[in-house]
Design a protein around this motif. Structure first.
Motif, PDB file in Angstrom:
ATOM      1  N   LEU A 119       3.251   0.041  46.692  1.00  0.00           N
ATOM      2  CA  LEU A 119       3.204   0.840  47.920  1.00  0.00           C
ATOM      3  C   LEU A 119       2.393   2.113  47.706  1.00  0.00           C
ATOM      4  N   LEU A 120       2.624   2.801  46.593  1.00  0.00           N
ATOM      5  CA  LEU A 120       1.894   4.046  46.326  1.00  0.00           C
ATOM      6  C   LEU A 120       0.419   3.788  46.087  1.00  0.00           C
ATOM      7  N   LEU A 121       0.098   2.686  45.421  1.00  0.00           N
ATOM      8  CA  LEU A 121      -1.310   2.331  45.239  1.00  0.00           C
ATOM      9  C   LEU A 121      -1.976   2.103  46.605  1.00  0.00           C
ATOM     10  N   LEU A 122      -1.293   1.381  47.482  1.00  0.00           N
ATOM     11  CA  LEU A 122      -1.840   1.121  48.809  1.00  0.00           C
ATOM     12  C   LEU A 122      -1.955   2.403  49.633  1.00  0.00           C
ATOM     13  N   ALA A 123      -1.040   3.346  49.421  1.00  0.00           N
ATOM     14  CA  ALA A 123      -1.077   4.604  50.163  1.00  0.00           C
ATOM     15  C   ALA A 123      -2.296   5.450  49.794  1.00  0.00           C
ATOM     16  N   ILE A 124      -2.743   5.385  48.545  1.00  0.00           N
ATOM     17  CA  ILE A 124      -3.890   6.214  48.165  1.00  0.00           C
ATOM     18  C   ILE A 124      -5.222   5.566  48.538  1.00  0.00           C
ATOM     19  N   GLU A 125      -5.190   4.277  48.919  1.00  0.00           N
ATOM     20  CA  GLU A 125      -6.412   3.650  49.413  1.00  0.00           C
ATOM     21  C   GLU A 125      -6.698   4.180  50.815  1.00  0.00           C
ATOM     22  N   ASN A 126      -7.943   4.310  51.152  1.00  0.00           N
ATOM     23  CA  ASN A 126      -8.318   4.846  52.454  1.00  0.00           C
ATOM     24  C   ASN A 126      -8.828   3.716  53.334  1.00  0.00           C
ATOM     25  N   ASP A 127      -7.937   2.802  53.721  1.00  0.00           N
ATOM     26  CA  ASP A 127      -8.383   1.632  54.474  1.00  0.00           C
ATOM     27  C   ASP A 127      -7.889   1.600  55.923  1.00  0.00           C
ATOM     28  N   GLY A 128      -7.174   2.634  56.358  1.00  0.00           N
ATOM     29  CA  GLY A 128      -6.728   2.701  57.742  1.00  0.00           C
ATOM     30  C   GLY A 128      -5.483   1.886  58.056  1.00  0.00           C
ATOM     31  N   SER A 129      -4.881   1.250  57.073  1.00  0.00           N
ATOM     32  CA  SER A 129      -3.743   0.367  57.337  1.00  0.00           C
ATOM     33  C   SER A 129      -2.428   1.138  57.425  1.00  0.00           C
ATOM     34  N   TRP A 130      -1.475   0.531  58.105  1.00  0.00           N
ATOM     35  CA  TRP A 130      -0.099   1.015  58.083  1.00  0.00           C
ATOM     36  C   TRP A 130       0.616   0.304  56.952  1.00  0.00           C
ATOM     37  N   LEU A 131       1.611   0.953  56.372  1.00  0.00           N
ATOM     38  CA  LEU A 131       2.382   0.366  55.287  1.00  0.00           C
ATOM     39  C   LEU A 131       3.791   0.084  55.795  1.00  0.00           C
ATOM     40  N   VAL A 132       4.191  -1.176  55.738  1.00  0.00           N
ATOM     41  CA  VAL A 132       5.495  -1.602  56.243  1.00  0.00           C
ATOM     42  C   VAL A 132       6.306  -2.151  55.080  1.00  0.00           C
ATOM     43  N   VAL A 133       7.508  -1.628  54.908  1.00  0.00           N
ATOM     44  CA  VAL A 133       8.423  -2.083  53.863  1.00  0.00           C
ATOM     45  C   VAL A 133       9.646  -2.674  54.558  1.00  0.00           C
ATOM     46  N   VAL A 134      10.045  -3.864  54.130  1.00  0.00           N
ATOM     47  CA  VAL A 134      11.252  -4.502  54.634  1.00  0.00           C
ATOM     48  C   VAL A 134      12.232  -4.606  53.475  1.00  0.00           C
ATOM     49  N   GLY A 135      13.418  -4.077  53.643  1.00  0.00           N
ATOM     50  CA  GLY A 135      14.387  -4.105  52.556  1.00  0.00           C
ATOM     51  C   GLY A 135      15.740  -3.621  53.001  1.00  0.00           C
ATOM     52  N   GLN A 136      16.625  -3.471  52.035  1.00  0.00           N
ATOM     53  CA  GLN A 136      17.954  -2.951  52.345  1.00  0.00           C
ATOM     54  C   GLN A 136      18.486  -2.082  51.225  1.00  0.00           C
ATOM     55  N   ASP A 137      17.596  -1.515  50.470  1.00  0.00           N
ATOM     56  CA  ASP A 137      18.003  -0.792  49.277  1.00  0.00           C
ATOM     57  C   ASP A 137      17.600   0.674  49.365  1.00  0.00           C
ATOM     58  N   ALA A 138      18.558   1.562  49.195  1.00  0.00           N
ATOM     59  CA  ALA A 138      18.282   2.995  49.238  1.00  0.00           C
ATOM     60  C   ALA A 138      17.388   3.441  48.088  1.00  0.00           C
ATOM     61  N   ASP A 139      17.293   2.642  47.018  1.00  0.00           N
ATOM     62  CA  ASP A 139      16.409   2.993  45.897  1.00  0.00           C
ATOM     63  C   ASP A 139      14.943   3.032  46.313  1.00  0.00           C
ATOM     64  N   LEU A 140      14.608   2.418  47.437  1.00  0.00           N
ATOM     65  CA  LEU A 140      13.224   2.411  47.906  1.00  0.00           C
ATOM     66  C   LEU A 140      12.837   3.711  48.605  1.00  0.00           C
ATOM     67  N   VAL A 141      13.827   4.457  49.092  1.00  0.00           N
ATOM     68  CA  VAL A 141      13.569   5.627  49.940  1.00  0.00           C
ATOM     69  C   VAL A 141      12.692   6.691  49.274  1.00  0.00           C
ATOM     70  N   PRO A 142      12.912   7.106  48.024  1.00  0.00           N
ATOM     71  CA  PRO A 142      12.035   8.140  47.450  1.00  0.00           C
ATOM     72  C   PRO A 142      10.558   7.743  47.442  1.00  0.00           C
ATOM     73  N   GLY A 143      10.266   6.500  47.093  1.00  0.00           N
ATOM     74  CA  GLY A 143       8.873   6.045  47.092  1.00  0.00           C
ATOM     75  C   GLY A 143       8.291   5.948  48.489  1.00  0.00           C
ATOM     76  N   ILE A 144       9.111   5.547  49.449  1.00  0.00           N
ATOM     77  CA  ILE A 144       8.649   5.461  50.842  1.00  0.00           C
ATOM     78  C   ILE A 144       8.331   6.860  51.363  1.00  0.00           C
ATOM     79  N   LEU A 145       9.182   7.829  51.053  1.00  0.00           N
ATOM     80  CA  LEU A 145       8.910   9.211  51.464  1.00  0.00           C
ATOM     81  C   LEU A 145       7.646   9.755  50.800  1.00  0.00           C
ATOM     82  N   THR A 146       7.413   9.393  49.543  1.00  0.00           N
ATOM     83  CA  THR A 146       6.196   9.826  48.848  1.00  0.00           C
ATOM     84  C   THR A 146       4.962   9.199  49.484  1.00  0.00           C
ATOM     85  N   ALA A 147       5.031   7.907  49.811  1.00  0.00           N
ATOM     86  CA  ALA A 147       3.909   7.239  50.484  1.00  0.00           C
ATOM     87  C   ALA A 147       3.635   7.903  51.824  1.00  0.00           C
TER      88      ALA A 147
END
Length: 114
Positions: free
Chosen positions: A53-81
């Motif tokens: 996710l973070l690698l995709l966030a630093i690319e400049n391709d105009g895309s939206w990043l969508v994460v599907v999950g149910q784990d709170a462990d993902l939240v810090p990385g999602i907030l960083t992205a």
């Protein structure tokens, strides 16, 4: 653009010379393993997803990043992205199945629950 999808044991940003296994097709050989209690479970899957996710966030391709999950462990990385995308037309969205217990009311526009 939609990228080809692979199981989470091959990282988008890792070097190919780090690939392992008989077919040299993955970076993380132990994503499914037994615990000390002899129960099978996932290891490194959340951090692998966030690494990609973070690698995709630093690319400049105009895309939206969508994460599907149910784990709170993902939240810090999602907030960083989301922070990496700030000031662009891009967006991060987290579709959470079930409920993640998050008491931060400022995240409600980021998390879509079902």
């Amino acid at each position: 653009m939609i990228r080809s999808i692979a199981f989470g044991d091959r990282l988008l940003g890792a070097r190919d010379d780090r690939l392992c296994g008989p077919r040299l097709d993955h970076h993380l050989p132990s994503t499914y393993q037994k615990s000390r209690d002899e129960l099978w479970g996932e290891k490194m899957v959340d951090t692998a997803l966030i690494s990609d996710l973070l690698l995709l966030a630093i690319e400049n391709d105009g895309s939206w990043l969508v994460v599907v999950g149910q784990d709170a462990d993902l939240v810090p990385g999602i907030l960083t992205a989301e922070g990496l995308l700030h000031g662009t037309d891009r967006r991060t969205i987290y579709f959470s199945r079930g409920g993640i217990n998050n008491s931060n009311p400022k995240m409600m526009d980021l998390v879509c629950r079902r």
